[in-house]
Each structure stands twice: as structure tokens, then as C-alpha cells.
Scaffold this active site. Sequence first.
Site, PDB file in Angstrom:
ATOM      1  N   HIS A  41       0.814  -1.216   0.000  1.00  0.00           N
ATOM      2  CA  HIS A  41       0.000   0.000   0.000  1.00  0.00           C
ATOM      3  C   HIS A  41       0.853   1.275   0.000  1.00  0.00           C
ATOM      4  CE1 HIS A  41      -3.534  -2.546   1.767  1.00  0.00           C
ATOM      5  NE2 HIS A  41      -3.272  -2.809   0.512  1.00  0.00           N
ATOM      6  N   CYS A  71       4.925  22.761 -15.609  1.00  0.00           N
ATOM      7  CA  CYS A  71       3.600  22.259 -15.998  1.00  0.00           C
ATOM      8  C   CYS A  71       2.610  22.189 -14.842  1.00  0.00           C
ATOM      9  CB  CYS A  71       3.732  20.884 -16.658  1.00  0.00           C
ATOM     10  SG  CYS A  71       4.177  19.582 -15.489  1.00  0.00           S
TER      11      CYS A  71
END
Length: 240
Positions: free
Chosen positions: A118, A150
Site C-alpha cells: 500500500h 507544468c
Amino acid sequence: MRDTVRGWIREARHIAVLTGAGMSAESGVPTFRDAQTGLWSKFNPQDLATEAAFRAHPQRVWDWYAHRREMIDRVEPNAGHVALATYALRHPGRLTLITQNVDGLHQRAGSVDVLALHGNIAEDQWLDAPRACCQVDAIEAGHPPRCQVCGNLRRPAVVWFGEHLSAATLEVAELAARDCNLMLVVGTSGEVYPAAGLALIAHQCGARVVIVNPEPTPLDAVAEQCLPEPAAVCLPQLLL
Ligand code: APR
């Protein structure tokens, strides 16, 4: 009971260990819900641990992870984490450690090559696939780092609700589940898939499954032994 399992550990060619939140209970790692105190108590998990939440409110989600990272920084690996790391060091190549925990305590105890299904709360990754321009030139304390060109953001490197696990990590974990002849399942409710399925795979492939958990779990059905003890007490006695 414990002596029988110690014998299996001595005989085993390959031991896979699957850990969950109970592994870190005695370290005092707060659960997601335990960490939701004060101003965090009004949010649902979906407001704090989903990609949609991060896209809509990156600062809020970043602050939530900063809060949890601080809590985890304050705790230490317990005797169970240390026993697993010590065993692996003394028996190279014999133990594969698979965890559902994002707290990084296995790694801090000295375990290497941990399959963190996880993710790891201490690490970040790009929100969108990184482009050629993507780099972090300046970090503004307390804010999610971003690419100045960006705008791509860094996010916590954990698996959020609705996201897939890393296919590569899961594949290596499944290989270990198929190959091992003993699987220790420690401190997990056995209800979250695909992680819980690893114990079923090990069982189907002929491995002995041993559960270390003070409470019963659905995986007890495939276990050859259930040791109803806390991980930090049981693992040192099994492994050291
Ligand atoms: N030693 C061993 N087991 C323990 C201990 C302990 N000291 N204390 C508690 N446990 C057991 C509980 O009885 C329970 O079965 O640990 C288990 C913890 O269950 P969960 O909190 O559901 O944790 P886990 O199974 O790891 O959850 C899996 O679900 O919430 C998501 O992504 C999150 O990784 C997590 C996943």
C-alpha cells in the site's frame, strides 16, 4: 503451539510474512481513524485519501498527510519489527516480507526489500505521469511540491481508496506466496484484498499458514495454527 511453529520455521526453505496494522499496534501507530482528531474529525476518509480529494483540495490532503507523518515520526519499531529484520539478516534469502502498512516501521527496523503493497507514507510521487519538464526546483515548506513548468504536483506515495496496488509489487508478492512453504500472517484483519488473498494462494500452493493475531479473522479457516498473541510478544519468541 508455539514450539510446533518454531519447528516449522526451522525447517522452512522460504518463509513469507504478511503484516497489517496490528503489527504496528504496540508501536503506537495511530490508525487512520485514531489520527482523525480535532479539525480532521469532520472529514470522511474519501475527503482525505482519494485522488479526487487531492485534485480538488491538494493543500488539505497534503496537511492531513503531514499530520500523519509527524505522528509516525514520533513512534519506534517494536520488538516484532526487529525480530523480523534480525531473522532476515541471519538467514539471507529465506524470508520475504510483505506489508500492508504504510508506516515504514519494518524498513526503520532494518528490513530490506520490503514489499509495501500500500506504499510508504514517508515518500512522494508525481500525481500525473511525469513529463520531461517535471522536477521540483524549490520546496515551499508545508505545501505540496510542484513542477514550476507544468504544475504537476507531488502526492503521498500511498495507495488511496479506489486505486490499484502497484502491479509489479503485487506480482512479486504473489510469487512469494506461491513459492513459500510457510506463511506467517501477522496483525491483519484478513478482510482487505488483494493482500488477504496472498494467504489463500499460499495455502492453495501447499504452504502452512500461521496466524498471529489476538482476535479471530476469516483467514483462520486456512491456518494450520493460530497464535492468539500480540505481534511484538510472539514474533521474538518464534524467530529469535
Ligand atoms: N498484534 C497482532 N495483531 C493485532 C494486534 C497486535 N498487537 N493488535 C491488533 N491486532 C489485529 C486486530 O485484531 C486486527 O485483526 O490487527 C488487525 C488490524 O486490522 P485492520 O485495522 O483492519 O488492519 P489491516 O488488516 O492491516 O487493514 C488492511 O486496510 O485500512 C486499509 O489500507 C489499509 O493497509 C490497511 C488495510
